[in-house]
Write an enzyme that holds these catalytic residues in place. Structure first.
Site, mmCIF file in Angstrom:
data_model
loop_
_atom_site.group_PDB
_atom_site.id
_atom_site.type_symbol
_atom_site.label_atom_id
_atom_site.label_comp_id
_atom_site.label_asym_id
_atom_site.label_seq_id
_atom_site.Cartn_x
_atom_site.Cartn_y
_atom_site.Cartn_z
ATOM 1 N N PRO A 2 0.837 -1.205 0.000
ATOM 2 C CA PRO A 2 0.000 0.000 0.000
ATOM 3 C C PRO A 2 0.871 1.254 0.000
ATOM 4 C CG PRO A 2 -0.798 -1.586 1.602
ATOM 5 C CD PRO A 2 0.526 -2.089 1.123
ATOM 6 N N GLU A 3 0.585 2.171 -0.928
ATOM 7 C CA GLU A 3 1.316 3.427 -1.004
ATOM 8 C C GLU A 3 0.461 4.520 -0.374
ATOM 9 O OE1 GLU A 3 2.912 3.860 -5.026
ATOM 10 O OE2 GLU A 3 3.010 1.685 -5.233
ATOM 11 N N HIS A 92 -4.483 -15.685 9.146
ATOM 12 C CA HIS A 92 -3.587 -14.550 8.965
ATOM 13 C C HIS A 92 -3.946 -13.359 9.871
ATOM 14 C CE1 HIS A 92 -1.741 -16.698 5.724
ATOM 15 N NE2 HIS A 92 -2.845 -16.716 4.999
ATOM 16 N N ARG A 111 1.851 -11.930 4.907
ATOM 17 C CA ARG A 111 3.313 -12.085 4.955
ATOM 18 C C ARG A 111 3.925 -11.755 6.308
ATOM 19 N NH1 ARG A 111 5.889 -10.337 -0.866
ATOM 20 N NH2 ARG A 111 4.150 -10.949 -2.202
ATOM 21 N N LYS A 154 21.550 14.023 -5.425
ATOM 22 C CA LYS A 154 21.420 12.576 -5.554
ATOM 23 C C LYS A 154 22.085 12.079 -6.840
ATOM 24 C CE LYS A 154 18.764 11.852 -1.909
ATOM 25 N NZ LYS A 154 19.140 10.947 -0.794
#
Length: 276
Positions: A2-3, A92, A111, A154
């Site tokens: 999820p962003e 889960h 996960r 960068k």
């Protein structure tokens, strides 16, 4: 994973489900989900009331009374859902918050990568990964000058820079591929070699894409669901992510997929200029 748009959608859908509720009991079926002291997490939360839910980048900040905050990162597949303590446990489901009104909030994570931390409200930047993050899209801090000067420092490729969260926070693989395509910038371009006008194009596209993705309630291409168990809608607008081997929507060239630091990356070899 999820962003930012997906986490914001979780925040918006989770808030009406749990705001104002008081925690009666906490169960840790898989204690490693909690990155801070497990006993403190279990013993301090009962009696605490949920005041509101904030968000920074991909982190949820569940605000409680008595100056406490649960900092939650969903990582790859973390989900919250409201249920009852009597409901059968899914294999889960790893954390359960039982409320005094007879409902329960469960955290489900296939996960087991997601993490929670219990911290003093206001110390998030000192005690969690939030302290390493850059600014968010669509904020005054994410200015033209800030973005340009940050990229000039960068020497890595732009795909990695946008994913590492230290310049702009909240982007992941989906929205990086989309905004680089929109801006006609090759993902392997060196960040400090991209011309100023293209950097500004990229900034504007990041802002607009995140804005629209939030309006569309995020992107579901794998397992993402909001707190109501519903999928997002932005996947219908994706131009390159998930479309490798298809024609570029802009020029018709076949979209290619490569690995950039282990991440699948889809781009147009004709439209997207590489800056070295």
């Amino acid at each position: 994973m999820p962003e930012m748009p997906e986490v914001e959608t979780v925040r918006r859908t989770l808030t009406p489900l749990i705001k104002g509720k008081t925690i009666e009991k906490v169960i840790l079926w898989y204690p490693k989900i909690v990155a801070t002291d497990h006993d403190k997490f279990i013993n301090e939360l009962p009696g605490k009331k949920i005041i509101r839910i904030d968000r920074y980048a991909k982190y949820l900040l569940i605000r409680l009374n008595d100056n406490l905050t649960i900092v939650s990162h969903l990582r790859m597949e973390g989900k919250y859902h409201l249920t009852t303590p009597e409901a059968p446990k899914d294999k889960h489901d790893h954390v359960e918050f039982i409320f005094t009104d007879g409902t329960a909030l469960r955290y489900n994570d296939v996960r087991k990568f997601g993490r929670m931390q219990l911290v003093l409200t206001g110390t998030e930047r000192q005690t969690t990964g939030i302290g390493k993050l850059g600014v968010e899209p669509n904020t005054p801090e994410f200015s033209e000058q800030y973005f340009l000067s940050s990229l000039k420092r960068k020497k890595k490729n732009i795909k990695n820079v946008l994913l590492d969260q230290t310049v702009v926070a909240g982007l992941g693989n989906i929205y990086v591929d989309e905004t680089l395509w929109q801006s006609k910038i090759h993902p392997l371009s060196l960040a400090n070699k991209i011309p100023a006008d293209k950097v500004e194009d990229l900034r504007k596209n990041i802002n607009e894409t995140i804005k629209i993705a939030i309006e569309k309630r995020g992107t579901t291409v794998h397992s993402y669901l909001d707190a109501n168990g519903e999928v997002g809608g932005y996947q219908e607008m994706l131009q390159v992510y998930g479309h490798a081997g298809e024609a570029c929507p802009r020029c018709g060239t076949t979209l290619e997929k490569i690995k950039v630091s282990g991440r699948g990356t889809t781009f147009c070899p004709h439209c997207q200029v590489i800056y070295k």
